[in-house]
Design an enzyme around this catalytic site. Structure first.
Site, PDB file in Angstrom:
ATOM      1  N   GLU A 141       0.809  -1.228   0.000  1.00  0.00           N
ATOM      2  CA  GLU A 141       0.000   0.000   0.000  1.00  0.00           C
ATOM      3  C   GLU A 141       0.841   1.277   0.000  1.00  0.00           C
ATOM      4  OE1 GLU A 141      -2.811  -0.235   3.234  1.00  0.00           O
ATOM      5  OE2 GLU A 141      -4.137  -1.512   2.103  1.00  0.00           O
ATOM      6  N   GLU A 305      -6.378  -8.070  -0.123  1.00  0.00           N
ATOM      7  CA  GLU A 305      -6.830  -8.105   1.273  1.00  0.00           C
ATOM      8  C   GLU A 305      -8.320  -7.831   1.247  1.00  0.00           C
ATOM      9  OE1 GLU A 305      -4.732  -5.373   3.844  1.00  0.00           O
ATOM     10  OE2 GLU A 305      -2.780  -5.934   3.027  1.00  0.00           O
TER      11      GLU A 305
HETATM   12  C1  GAL Z   1      -4.125  -2.694   5.217  1.00  0.00           C
HETATM   13  C2  GAL Z   1      -2.702  -3.163   5.241  1.00  0.00           C
HETATM   14  C3  GAL Z   1      -2.521  -4.407   6.087  1.00  0.00           C
HETATM   15  C4  GAL Z   1      -3.198  -4.246   7.398  1.00  0.00           C
HETATM   16  C5  GAL Z   1      -4.642  -3.884   7.202  1.00  0.00           C
HETATM   17  C6  GAL Z   1      -5.355  -3.629   8.504  1.00  0.00           C
HETATM   18  O1  GAL Z   1      -4.214  -1.364   4.891  1.00  0.00           O
HETATM   19  O2  GAL Z   1      -2.233  -3.429   3.953  1.00  0.00           O
HETATM   20  O3  GAL Z   1      -1.153  -4.622   6.272  1.00  0.00           O
HETATM   21  O4  GAL Z   1      -2.521  -3.284   8.116  1.00  0.00           O
HETATM   22  O5  GAL Z   1      -4.738  -2.707   6.449  1.00  0.00           O
HETATM   23  O6  GAL Z   1      -5.004  -2.407   9.084  1.00  0.00           O
END
Ligand code: GAL
Length: 649
Positions: A141, A305
């Protein structure tokens, strides 16, 4: 098809890995995404690399039929690195960012770049021949936690070189930026400043107080810096392997030009959290984010994710209700997703993200969320042929560029005007009429209607292209502020709507930001709260007029015939219902078929099937019937709460 979960072996005792792999296998998961943030384990001391924990974990998961997407860990630089090298970003007040969270590295720091390339290269060398690795992800990100723009001396020097390459002489830059205003002329590129906190800006304000050209160019430069930083890692990896490389994007995030960032990648991946501590998203907002992610490469993507439990950092969002995980999965796939990875497999008892739940809670016992994902995985085996390589049939396009986002951030135009909300209001109205709408740039000819709301920065070639499109029969929709700025972020001096003057067939005689509401009447009725353009039709026809004050009976919305096509000019903001009425009116004239269903029903037309989703927490009878691709039975149109159907076209 990739169907997996984010799993970090370094977070768990080795003795648990086998059990976790077994549970994943039983849930039908076939991929882990791992490595992001494990720099401290992979390189505990400078130059001492240890990937043995990954070797072992990858092997254990492979025995359960689970492959790996391996991420470089560079979003989390370890302490030894910041102790030894000054890689930390500086904020707009000149303060050094503190180590202790993540994403604090500066893209232009020589040492951060060097150490990042080194670890990426060491990983690539080590894992190049590992058959269980199916793809790579660079970093994590870019830009999150407001980290796109750094204000350190390295950045300033790099920016000045970047400008010199673009403008060649400082006289040229001075002229094009209008630095004569307030005596801001530069004598050489070494003089260039960054848009830091200055005398015109109250501390912690969100107002931008610099020359707008400087501000826009700094955003472009900062975006380029991350594209370049990413490319260095891609090159390091591609020296040793030709497996596909991606990065996890952030949907609506607007600080980095995602078209540029995607160019060097084989495919786009993105992180989707519809409902967490920071709020819950309307389903149309999530669908727009998916379209945006498909649009950056005009190619299907994966979700790297996907929310799979209640989540937040210090407070939690709500728990996904029964059916929502399945629904969110299908929503992504309907809009061009070809892979789904949930974040995270199991909740972690320690660290910042203690409250960021995954498929499993802290006790690791499979419960409702686990079984819902298992069920979805089983269905996906049947649906796979309708997902991999499938294309959507688009009728409309919302043109989104980062230049425009940035120019609108720099100059807001009017209190309560928000460009991103405006783009969303156009998308949402289309989505509510179940019109498949792309969010992208590029080939206008593929669409019946092209929307360029408040599209203020216009490149000459875009005008040529859009003029051709309209001449050949296309429908263009532009609004107040469309066509008003040049590529240096200066205002055009021709009569408004400047770049779109000929196409629109109107003149904007006057305009006003509103202090009290106004109204329009005609084909569309609405209250107007933010902005009025008062239009003088030249060749255009009037569709709506104002009913108030000195602009009573003056034109607010017009349509102009141009060549074989039409250009709508929308001179004001609209209420939600009026916006939907407007889109219905325009779409009908453009020959788009709409399907109107109760709110919360989303229909996506694909080349090989139709996907129908119910985002409501109650059952809904829809008008769509057909043969279900999920169970082979006849679908009579009734969807359960959060229900989904795929039907044969
Ligand atoms: C995303 C990130 C993950 C984890 C998740 C929850 O933005 O890529 O590593 O941090 O959020 O906060």
């Amino acid at each position: 098809m990739i169907f997996g979960a984010c799993y970090y072996p370094e977070h768990w005792d080795k003795t648990e890995w086998k059990h976790h792999a077994r549970l994943m296998h039983e849930a039908g998961l076939n991929t882990i995404r791992t490595g992001d943030f494990a720099w401290g384990v992979m390189e505990p001391e400078e130059g001492k690399f240890d990937f043995s924990f990954l070797d072992e974990a990858i092997e254990i998961f492979a025995k359960e039929g689970i492959k790996t997407i391996l991420c470089t860990p560079t979003a989390g630089p370890p302490k030894w690195l910041v102790n030894k090298y000054d890689i930390l970003q500086r904020d707009r007040y000149g303060n050094k960012e503190n180590w202790g969270a993540r994403r604090e590295g500066c893209a232009n720091s020589r040492e951060y770049r060097k150490r990042s390339v080194l670890i990426a290269e060491e990983m690539a060398k080590h894992f190049a021949d590992n058959p269980n690795i199916i793809a790579w992800q660079i970093d994590n990100e870019f830009g999150c936690h407001d980290s796109t723009r750094c204000y350190c001396e390295n950045c300033r020097k790099a920016f000045s070189k970047w400008l010199e390459k673009k403008y060649v002489t400082i006289e040229n830059l001075n002229k094009l930026w209008g630095t004569v205003f307030w005596s801001l002329q530069y004598s050489s590129f070494d003089d260039i400043i960054l848009p830091v906190y200055n005398s015109c800006e109250p501390e912690n304000s969100q107002s931008w107080s610099h020359n707008p050209s400087l501000d826009l160019e700094y955003r472009r430069f900062s975006s380029d810096s991350w594209v370049e930083y990413q490319k260095l890692q891609i090159d390091a990896i591609k020296k040793y392997t030709n497996k596909p490389v991606t990065h996890n994007f952030m949907g609506h995030f607007s600080d980095i030009d995602y078209y540029d960032l995607a160019k060097d990648l084989d495919f786009v991946a993105w992180d989707n959290y519809p409902d967490n501590q920071w709020g819950d998203s309307e389903y149309e907002y999530v669908s727009m984010a998916h379209e945006n992610m498909r649009g950056v490469k005009n190619k299907n993507f994966i979700v790297a994710e996907q929310e799979s439990g209640p989540c937040g950092w210090d407070t939690m969002g709500s728990t996904p209700e029964p059916g929502q995980l399945r629904l969110w999965t299908y929503q992504a796939l309907a809009h061009g997703g070809e892979g789904m990875i949930y974040f995270r497999f199991k909740a972690l008892p320690y660290g910042m993200e203690q409250y960021w739940y995954g498929i499993l809670d802290h006790d690791g016992i499979p419960r409702r969320r686990y079984y819902e994902i298992q069920k979805t995985g089983n269905e996906l085996k049947r649906l796979e042929p309708y997902i991999l390589g499938a294309k959507n049939k688009y009728d409309a396009l919302i043109v989104k560029t980062y230049d425009n986002l940035w120019a609108h951030q720099i100059k807001h135009h009017a209190k309560d005007f928000d460009y991103r909300n405006m783009l969303y209001s156009y998308y949402k109205a289309n989505a509510d009429l179940n019109i498949n709408t792309a969010v992208s740039v590029g080939n206008y000819d593929n669409y019946k209607v092209v929307y360029m709301p408040a599209y203020n920065i216009v490149h000459t070639d875009e005008i040529e292209k859009i003029t051709e499109y309209v001449k050949n029969g296309g429908t263009l929709v532009i609004t107040f502020r469309s066509g008003t700025r040049d590529v240096y972020n200066n205002l055009f001096t021709s009569t408004l709507p400047c770049a779109f003057y000929e196409l629109a067939g109107i003149e904007v005689e006057e305009f006003t930001a509103l202090r009290k509401p106004a109204h329009i009447t005609g084909e569309i009725k609405s209250e107007v709260n933010i902005w009025c353009d008062i239009l003088k039709p030249m060749t255009a026809q009037v569709l709506c007029t104002y009913t108030d004050r000195y602009f009573k009976d003056r034109a607010a919305i017009t349509v102009n015939s141009y060549g074989k096509g039409k250009v709508y000019y929308i001179g004001c903001d609209l209420e939600t219902t009026a916006m939907k009425n407007l889109i219905r009116y325009i779409s009908k004239k453009a020959g788009i078929e709409m399907i109107e269903e109760p709110h919360g029903i989303e229909i996506v037309q694909r080349d090989n099937c139709t996907v129908i989703m119910n985002h409501n927490d109650f059952a809904v009878q829809t008008s769509i019937c057909g043969k279900s691709l999920i169970n082979g039975e006849n679908f009579n149109g009734e969807l359960d709460a959060y229900g989904v159907e795929f039907i044969v076209n």
